[in-house]
Scaffold this motif. Structure first.
Motif, PDB file in Angstrom:
ATOM      1  N   GLU A   1       0.802  -1.219   0.000  1.00 10.45           N
ATOM      2  CA  GLU A   1       0.000   0.000   0.000  1.00 10.45           C
ATOM      3  C   GLU A   1       0.839   1.274   0.000  1.00 10.45           C
ATOM      4  OE1 GLU A   1      -2.401  -0.469   3.442  1.00 10.45           O
ATOM      5  OE2 GLU A   1      -3.662  -2.038   2.571  1.00 10.45           O
TER       6      GLU A   1
ATOM      7  N   TRP B   1       1.645   5.791  -2.204  1.00  8.50           N
ATOM      8  CA  TRP B   1       0.386   6.356  -2.684  1.00  8.50           C
ATOM      9  C   TRP B   1      -0.490   5.326  -3.384  1.00  8.50           C
ATOM     10  CZ3 TRP B   1      -0.788  11.031  -0.794  1.00  8.50           C
ATOM     11  CH2 TRP B   1       0.273  11.855  -0.381  1.00  8.50           C
ATOM     12  N   ARG B   2      -0.271   4.034  -3.117  1.00  8.62           N
ATOM     13  CA  ARG B   2      -1.179   3.022  -3.654  1.00  8.62           C
ATOM     14  C   ARG B   2      -2.512   3.074  -2.886  1.00  8.62           C
ATOM     15  NH1 ARG B   2      -0.255  -1.881  -6.545  1.00  8.62           N
ATOM     16  NH2 ARG B   2      -2.237  -2.372  -7.532  1.00  8.62           N
ATOM     17  N   LYS B   3      -2.397   3.375  -1.608  1.00  5.68           N
ATOM     18  CA  LYS B   3      -3.580   3.564  -0.784  1.00  5.68           C
ATOM     19  C   LYS B   3      -3.492   4.955  -0.169  1.00  5.68           C
ATOM     20  CE  LYS B   3      -6.561   0.875   2.245  1.00  5.68           C
ATOM     21  NZ  LYS B   3      -6.670  -0.404   3.012  1.00  5.68           N
TER      22      LYS B   3
ATOM     23  N   TYR C   1       0.800   6.680  -9.283  1.00  8.17           N
ATOM     24  CA  TYR C   1      -0.290   6.049 -10.020  1.00  8.17           C
ATOM     25  C   TYR C   1      -1.130   7.056 -10.800  1.00  8.17           C
ATOM     26  CZ  TYR C   1       1.082   2.082  -7.262  1.00  8.17           C
ATOM     27  OH  TYR C   1       1.821   1.071  -6.699  1.00  8.17           O
TER      28      TYR C   1
ATOM     29  N   SER D   1      -5.563   2.469  -7.710  1.00  9.74           N
ATOM     30  CA  SER D   1      -5.335   2.853  -6.326  1.00  9.74           C
ATOM     31  C   SER D   1      -6.645   2.751  -5.566  1.00  9.74           C
ATOM     32  CB  SER D   1      -4.803   4.285  -6.231  1.00  9.74           C
ATOM     33  OG  SER D   1      -3.610   4.435  -6.948  1.00  9.74           O
TER      34      SER D   1
ATOM     35  N   SER E   1     -10.885   3.695  -7.350  1.00  5.27           N
ATOM     36  CA  SER E   1     -10.519   4.860  -8.150  1.00  5.27           C
ATOM     37  C   SER E   1     -11.768   5.591  -8.623  1.00  5.27           C
ATOM     38  CB  SER E   1      -9.694   4.412  -9.349  1.00  5.27           C
ATOM     39  OG  SER E   1     -10.492   3.632 -10.228  1.00  5.27           O
TER      40      SER E   1
END
Length: 909
Positions: free
Chosen positions: A798, A801-803, A825, A851, A870
């Motif tokens: 995560e 900035w994935r989460k 992302y 994301s 997203s």
């Protein structure tokens, strides 16, 4: 298809010509062209067309990864070019269009350099500096050119030309690295600059960081060497595949030109009458030029840059030009910036134009005292001919320029004659912020401009005086803010490699206070906060950019630093060691910035516990179970010792300051939740008792507002906002009331009466106190990344900035804000608005494809957390409830009942 894909990038490069990696990892971002929700990638395709192969290869991979995915085929050969494009298939079997092709090209291996390092006889200027050198080589081109590359570096800083045309647009190349160990070279495509017949390559080299004076208290010259030199290899491939290499060697010639001296601190002296017209053209005859000398090939590693180059980014026109009371001509560019002045004029031969650069005025005159031993003066001697001039091998930090000797009747340039050229490392901007409070918007701009001026090759402390060094403590506290504002990954990783090599090779594991190190060894004793950059900044890098390789690369450095820390028998810091502590605490005397209110050994030991926990966590992420177990065990012991030493049985801290409380709260050093809440209440009380003026230096400043607001549902956010909005000194907004356009080194670099602080360290462009930016973006703006809760693969996945966490915390009089961040992302944004009277709150967030987002809705009777995929999401409700209205009783001025400044001061204002 409503999802589009960006052109791919490679590793952390912004530019792909001559990279050092042979199997570069590939990344791409996504853009949603409509309101496409919950889109995630399920597979991707990479097409690679090699220049050496007529057929392209396509690789399909079933994976949701889109950041730093493995190079899928054979490594690139030396100098090999490939064109790469990508496309992705989503969870609904929708496939994006192919991205644009992006070309990537590998650089040289060390054994492929056939060029030699060339130098010239030193010419010493009156100031003791080395006069820049011109190097020249003519060569013949008799066939049609297919491609041509110039590989080049220098001992000093260089500018190259071919046939009189400048090569590239880099400034102060090759940049500043730890030259003893790591020397960067640049690769330029010069195909279009060549012509049939005779061609000429020209290189001008100035002192820069290699030979020039560096450091405070007079500094030192020739730290890395005392000879200006160039290493250049021009490789030409003709259409018939024949190859010609023109390398620097004993056949080159050298001379000097119009730059008499060019020093980073003191400025440039330029004599127009000494211009050597056409020296880099084929028509010029160099029979009177001298032969060069050949030096030993560099022992340092020759490496392709990871960071973007320094460039000219923009120009600013004057806001005002006038004569001061002392009849001096002063130009105000309206912004404290870093770079130089460009002007156009004509004047009598021998007339001197003298440009004195300063950041501020003191009572209407340019203030040069804060420059200390730096002159920051450019002198141009006219020749009677028209000239367009700007400095080549120096830079200044300035807003104001005093112009002496301007060749006009009034002695004053016109607005069209002169402009400021802004330079900095050409990073991609990734962060934006605005809100309903104009002064807070100016604070954001000051943080932004302060970073720009101090990211010139390396992260520096200040850009104007006799310093401009890579102070480790400054970037340690500022890197979270920097990483939000700009794509810093390439630059910071390169700098961290300099740090680790100097730390291990030169200081037995101790992290030097400045990197590259140029100060005396006696000043480089182990120093908490500063040395802790070796652990904390790679961790910040990992959280922001999602690249575990930085942890692998720097893990040896982390452990070496931990092992080098002088400790007592019980494991805490040696309490006889001098510590810089909460540097520039506003209560510290002007001449003793380390003498703040907080025990410096408390700070050192708080950091020691924190980094010990962190190294253990990193060891777990890296799959090092024994290291993890060892550091976790040590962290438990150290934390217990810390608590026994500094926390009373009643849960009070000794020392009892804003910095100590903030540090212990943010590093989670209390025994239990009850102690934490007591500490947070105590911090709020101290903040109120200070009349909301800041009581922290470098250490406490990034933590005080987060410490007040990180307790979840609490009444202290209004205290935090009240501190943010305070305008009296010391505060974040006080400099703005004094006209600041960048962050200051001291809270009171300029006193309310217009006098400059009497301390010797009084910079007006220092980013450290701008570390509040992270709180602005996350708490006011509502955009932050989620942090991994453990070392498990799902949690680690995560990061970067994935989460994304969307959790604005409205407060004070701020009724709306908008924050955006261009993450790995795609673009992330949060925009909110609050009607306090009606209780209506609206928030619009954008989560990029591939994301997820966590929306924490503020102002509800019970906090609501909603996980979304997203897309664009709107949250609006009309039952917004505040736990404390603005301004609540808790933050009323405790001295309001007293009238008269003397009485307020007596009572501890």
């Amino acid at each position: 298809m409503t999802i589009s894909i960006s052109p791919p990038t490679f590793e952390h490069h912004r530019e792909n010509l001559g990279i050092g990696e042979r199997s570069p990892r590939i990344s791409w971002r996504f853009t949603s062209e409509g309101d496409t929700k919950n889109w995630t990638q399920e597979s991707y395709e990479i097409e690679i067309a090699r220049a050496s192969n007529a057929r392209s290869e396509t690789f399909r991979v079933g994976s949701d990864e889109s950041v730093l995915v493995p190079w899928p085929t054979a490594p690139l050969g030396s100098r090999e070019r490939a064109r790469v494009r990508v496309r992705a298939t989503g969870n609904k079997d929708e496939t994006t269009e192919w991205s644009e092709f992006v070309e990537v090209e590998a650089g040289l291996q060390r054994d492929e350099w056939v060029a030699q390092v060339i130098t010239a006889e030193n010419k010493i200027s009156t100031s003791g500096s080395l006069q820049p050198v011109l190097f020249r080589k003519a060569f013949q081109v008799s066939k049609k050119v297919a491609t041509a590359r110039l590989y080049i570096t220098s001992y000093g800083v260089y500018e190259a030309t071919i046939n009189g045309v400048r090569v590239g647009d880099h400034v102060l190349a090759p940049g500043w690295t730890s030259y003893k160990y790591r020397l960067q070279y640049q690769t330029h495509d010069v195909t279009r600059l060549l012509k049939d017949g005779e061609n000429v390559i020209g290189i001008e080299v100035g002192e820069g960081w290699y030979c020039g004076r560096l450091g405070f208290e007079g500094g030192r010259r020739f730290i890395y060497g005392d000879q200006l030199a160039a290493l250049a290899q021009l490789e030409i491939v003709f259409e018939d595949d024949e190859k010609l290499i023109v390398g620097s060697d004993e056949s080159w010639k050298n001379s000097t030109g119009p730059i008499v001296s060019s020093e980073l601190y003191d400025g440039e002296v330029y004599d127009c009458s000494a211009e050597v017209k056409g020296w880099a053209s084929s028509e010029f005859r160099d029979s009177e030029w001298k032969p060069v000398q050949v030096l030993e090939f560099p022992k340092a590693t020759l490496l392709a840059p990871q960071a973007p180059p320094i460039r000219k980014i923009e120009t600013l026109r004057p806001k005002k030009i006038w004569k001061s009371r002392s009849d001096k001509v002063i130009v105000d560019f309206g912004q404290n910036l870093v770079g130089g002045v460009r002007f156009r004029t004509t004047g009598p031969k021998g007339q001197k134009i003298v440009l004195t650069h300063t950041e501020v005025l003191e009572h209407g005159e340019v203030a040069t005292r804060p420059l200390r031993d730096a002159k920051a003066i450019d002198t141009i001697v006219l020749s009677g001919e028209s000239i367009e001039w700007e400095p080549k091998f120096t830079f200044h930090g300035f807003q104001y320029v005093q112009v002496d000797g301007w060749p006009s009747e009034s002695g004053t340039p016109s607005f069209e004659d002169i402009e400021a050229v802004v330079i900095h490392t050409d990073m991609e901007q990734t962060g934006w912020f605005e809100c309903s409070e104009p002064m807070v918007n100016q604070l954001y701009r000051n943080i932004h401009w302060g970073m720009r001026g101090n990211f010139v090759g390396i992260p520096t402390d200040c850009p104007q005086r006799d310093e401009r060094l890579g102070w480790t403590g400054d970037i340690q506290i500022f890197s979270p803010t920097a990483n939000f504002l700009y794509e810093t990954s390439g630059m910071l990783w390169s700098w961290l490699q300099d740090l680790s090599v100097e730390q291990i090779e030169e200081f037995n594991g101790v992290v030097p206070q400045v990197v590259p190190n140029v100060i005396e060894a006696r000043l480089n004793k182990a120093q908490a906060v500063w040395g802790d950059v070796s652990v904390i900044t790679p961790w910040d890098f990992f959280l922001n950019f999602g690249d575990m390789s930085i942890l692998e690369s720097q893990f040896l450095s982390m452990k070496a630093w931990w092992n080098s820390i002088p400790k007592q028998e019980n494991g805490l810091w040696d309490d006889t060691m001098h510590q810089l502590g909460d540097w520039l605490d506003p209560a510290a005397p002007a001449a003793s910035p380390a003498d703040g209110r907080t025990d410096p050994h408390f700070i050192a030991n708080a950091y020691l516990v924190h980094i010990t926990k962190l190294i253990g966590r990193i060891a777990g992420i890296l799959g090092e179970p024994n290291e993890r177990q060892n550091f976790e065990k040590m962290s438990v012991t150290l934390e217990s010792l810390f608590q026994d030493t500094y926390i009373t049985p009643a849960g009070r801290l000794a020392p009892d300051t804003m910095t100590s409380l903030s540090l212990a709260l943010e590093f989670d050093l209390f025994r239990n939740q009850e102690e934490k809440e007591k500490a947070r209440a105590r911090l709020a009380r101290l903040s109120s008792a200070s009349r909301f003026r800041i009581g922290t230096g470098f250490v406490g400043t990034p933590m005080v507002l987060p410490a007040l607001t990180s307790g979840g549902d609490n009444n202290y956010k209004q205290i935090a906002y009240r501190m943010l909005l305070e305008k009296r000194c010391p505060s974040w907004l006080y400099p703005i009331t004094m006209g600041a356009t960048t962050m200051w080194e001291r809270w009171d670099s300029m006193l309310p009466n217009g006098d400059i602080n009497p301390g010797s360290m009084t910079s007006f462009n220092h980013y450290a106190l701008g570390s509040v930016g992270k709180w602005l973006f996350g708490c006011v703006g509502g955009v932050d990344f989620t942090k991994p809760n453990a070392q498990d693969s799902n949690s680690i996945k995560e990061v970067g900035w994935r989460k994304i966490k969307f959790a604005p915390m409205p407060g004070g009089p701020i009724t709306k804000a908008k924050t955006s961040h261009l993450g790995p992302y795609g673009l992330i944004s949060c925009e909110w608005e609050l009607d306090v009277e009606k209780g209506v709150f609206k928030m619009v967030i954008v989560v990029p494809p591939n994301s997820t987002g966590i929306a924490e809705l503020p102002g509800k009777s019970k906090s609501e957390v909603i996980e979304v995929g997203s897309g664009r999401w709107v949250f609006e409700y009309d039952d917004y409830k505040e736990t404390a209205k603005w301004p609540p009783k808790a933050i009323l001025d405790p001295f309001a009942q007293y009238e008269g400044e003397e009485e307020k001061e007596r009572l501890g204002r």
